[in-house]
Design a protein around this motif. Structure first.
Motif, short mmCIF file in Angstrom:
data_model
loop_
_atom_site.label_atom_id
_atom_site.label_comp_id
_atom_site.label_asym_id
_atom_site.label_seq_id
_atom_site.Cartn_x
_atom_site.Cartn_y
_atom_site.Cartn_z
N PRO A 1 0.86 -1.19 0.00
CA PRO A 1 0.00 0.00 0.00
C PRO A 1 0.90 1.23 0.00
N ASP A 2 1.01 1.91 -1.13
CA ASP A 2 2.06 2.90 -1.32
C ASP A 2 1.61 3.89 -2.37
N THR A 3 2.49 4.83 -2.73
CA THR A 3 2.18 5.84 -3.74
C THR A 3 3.44 6.14 -4.55
N ALA A 4 3.29 7.03 -5.52
CA ALA A 4 4.44 7.45 -6.32
C ALA A 4 5.50 8.15 -5.48
N TRP A 5 5.12 8.63 -4.29
CA TRP A 5 6.10 9.27 -3.41
C TRP A 5 7.12 8.28 -2.87
N THR A 6 6.93 7.00 -3.07
CA THR A 6 7.88 6.00 -2.60
C THR A 6 9.25 6.16 -3.24
N TRP A 7 9.31 6.88 -4.38
CA TRP A 7 10.58 7.06 -5.10
C TRP A 7 11.32 8.32 -4.69
N ARG A 8 10.81 9.05 -3.70
CA ARG A 8 11.36 10.39 -3.40
C ARG A 8 12.80 10.36 -2.89
N ARG A 9 13.27 9.25 -2.34
CA ARG A 9 14.66 9.17 -1.86
C ARG A 9 15.59 8.55 -2.90
N LEU A 10 15.08 7.65 -3.69
CA LEU A 10 15.89 7.00 -4.72
C LEU A 10 16.02 7.87 -5.96
N ALA A 11 14.93 8.51 -6.38
CA ALA A 11 14.93 9.25 -7.64
C ALA A 11 16.02 10.31 -7.72
N PRO A 12 16.22 11.15 -6.70
CA PRO A 12 17.28 12.17 -6.82
C PRO A 12 18.67 11.57 -7.04
N LEU A 13 18.93 10.39 -6.51
CA LEU A 13 20.22 9.73 -6.71
C LEU A 13 20.38 9.28 -8.16
N LEU A 14 19.29 8.85 -8.78
CA LEU A 14 19.34 8.45 -10.18
C LEU A 14 19.43 9.68 -11.09
N VAL A 15 18.78 10.77 -10.68
CA VAL A 15 18.86 12.02 -11.44
C VAL A 15 20.30 12.51 -11.49
N GLU A 16 21.03 12.38 -10.39
CA GLU A 16 22.44 12.79 -10.36
C GLU A 16 23.27 12.04 -11.40
N ALA A 17 22.83 10.86 -11.76
CA ALA A 17 23.55 10.04 -12.75
C ALA A 17 23.03 10.27 -14.17
N GLY A 18 22.13 11.24 -14.35
CA GLY A 18 21.68 11.59 -15.69
C GLY A 18 20.32 11.07 -16.10
N TYR A 19 19.57 10.56 -15.13
CA TYR A 19 18.27 9.99 -15.46
C TYR A 19 17.12 10.94 -15.12
N ARG A 20 16.01 10.68 -15.73
CA ARG A 20 14.74 11.37 -15.47
C ARG A 20 13.75 10.30 -15.02
N ILE A 21 13.19 10.45 -13.85
CA ILE A 21 12.31 9.44 -13.27
C ILE A 21 10.87 9.95 -13.34
N VAL A 22 9.99 9.18 -13.96
CA VAL A 22 8.58 9.52 -14.02
C VAL A 22 7.79 8.39 -13.36
N ALA A 23 7.03 8.75 -12.33
CA ALA A 23 6.33 7.75 -11.51
C ALA A 23 4.84 8.05 -11.48
N PRO A 24 4.02 7.19 -12.05
CA PRO A 24 2.58 7.38 -11.96
C PRO A 24 2.03 6.92 -10.62
N PHE A 25 0.94 7.53 -10.20
CA PHE A 25 0.11 6.94 -9.17
C PHE A 25 -0.72 5.88 -9.88
#
Length: 297
Positions: free
Chosen positions: A38-62
């Motif tokens: 039971p979760d939401t797209a906010w589950t990526w809020r700690r991982l996504a910035p680390l991937l962005v630093e490596a050149g990625y763009r993270i798009v997470a749907p609810f």
């Protein structure tokens, strides 16, 4: 707005309006990330910035049924429906053959189903907390750990039976999900996550949609998740996962043949992307680096 803060927007999928969160610039290499229950797209809020630093763009749907995404007419919350949503997002967001699909829990089940579909536009998959279903089948070498996990798993899976009973889980949704977060990731403070979840599931109608993922009339397409992966897969599990017994990991690791791989993340339970984001990011980035040469496009 902090650089770690996502941009919120929405798109119209064939069956419903989907709310999304996006981290990173439009020029970043796309990763589509699907949350679970039971979760939401906010589950990526700690991982996504680390991937962005490596050149990625993270798009997470609810996922469908979780506000701000819409409820679905006809109540289709099947695996097939989730994969159709992910495929539609690949096209809408400008995905390519190298775009990976990242999923946790139900999102991992959908990602695993697409990994086994030769027609999928996603040619790499990253599965957190739930491995490819076919990798849970033991070999002669792993029958002992498989049996050890199998006899213990029913104690973890009681909620699946509860979710089958009409009115039961949606009527006690908040105490149910508080218990699941507490037992699935022992010691993790889920206060912020539960606040996001209750915003996304604000009433009984949304709660019914969310638990309908587990109800047999809505599970058409689950067979697709049983297919052997046809693309490289990274499977990660928390060493203290209270949902899927970690003893299954030996079975999973034995089935992961290069370029696919599996890893157990120490100090993490079920929600490993929140508990150990740096470790998860390290595994993800190394996998993406080493599989880029084998990915067409």
């Amino acid at each position: 707005m902090s650089s770690d803060d996502p941009r919120a927007f929405s798109v119209r999928l064939p069956s419903h309006e989907a709310g999304l969160l996006e981290w990173g610039p439009a020029s970043g290499e796309l990763i589509v990330a699907l949350h679970g229950f039971p979760d939401t797209a906010w589950t990526w809020r700690r991982l996504a910035p680390l991937l962005v630093e490596a050149g990625y763009r993270i798009v997470a749907p609810f996922l469908r049924g979780y506000a701000p995404s819409g409820l679905v007419a006809g109540g289709d919350y099947s695996v097939r429906a989730l994969t159709e949503d992910a495929v539609a997002l690949h096209e809408m967001l400008g995905g390519t053959a190298s775009t990976p699909l990242l999923g946790h829990d139900w999102g991992a089940i959908a990602a695993g189903a697409l990994a086994g579909d030769p027609s999928s536009p996603y040619r790499r998959a990253i599965l957190l907390a739930v491995p490819p279903m076919s990798w849970l089948n033991p070999t002669r070498a792993t029958i002992r750990p498989w049996l050890g996990a199998l006899v213990r798993q029913p104690a973890h899976s009681w909620y699946i039976l509860a979710n089958q009973v009409p009115g039961l889980s949606e009527g006690r949704f908040e105490p149910l999900v508080r218990r699941l977060w507490r037992t699935w990731s022992p010691g993790y403070d889920a206060t912020e996550d539960l606040a996001h979840l209750l915003d996304a599931v604000p009433d009984r109608e949304h709660a019914r949609a969310v638990v309908s993922y587990y109800r047999s009339p809505h599970r058409s397409g689950i067979g697709a998740a049983l297919a052997e992966p046809a693309v490289p897969v990274l499977s990660l599990q928390g060493a203290r996962d209270g949902c899927l017994d970690p003893r299954f990991f030996d079975v999973v690791a034995d089935r992961a043949v290069a370029p696919s791989r599996a890893a157990l993340v120490g100090g993490a339970g079920h929600f490993l992307q929140l508990e150990q984001p740096e470790a998860v990011a390290g595994h993800v980035l190394d996998f993406l680096r080493t599989t880029s040469a084998t990915t067409p496009g």
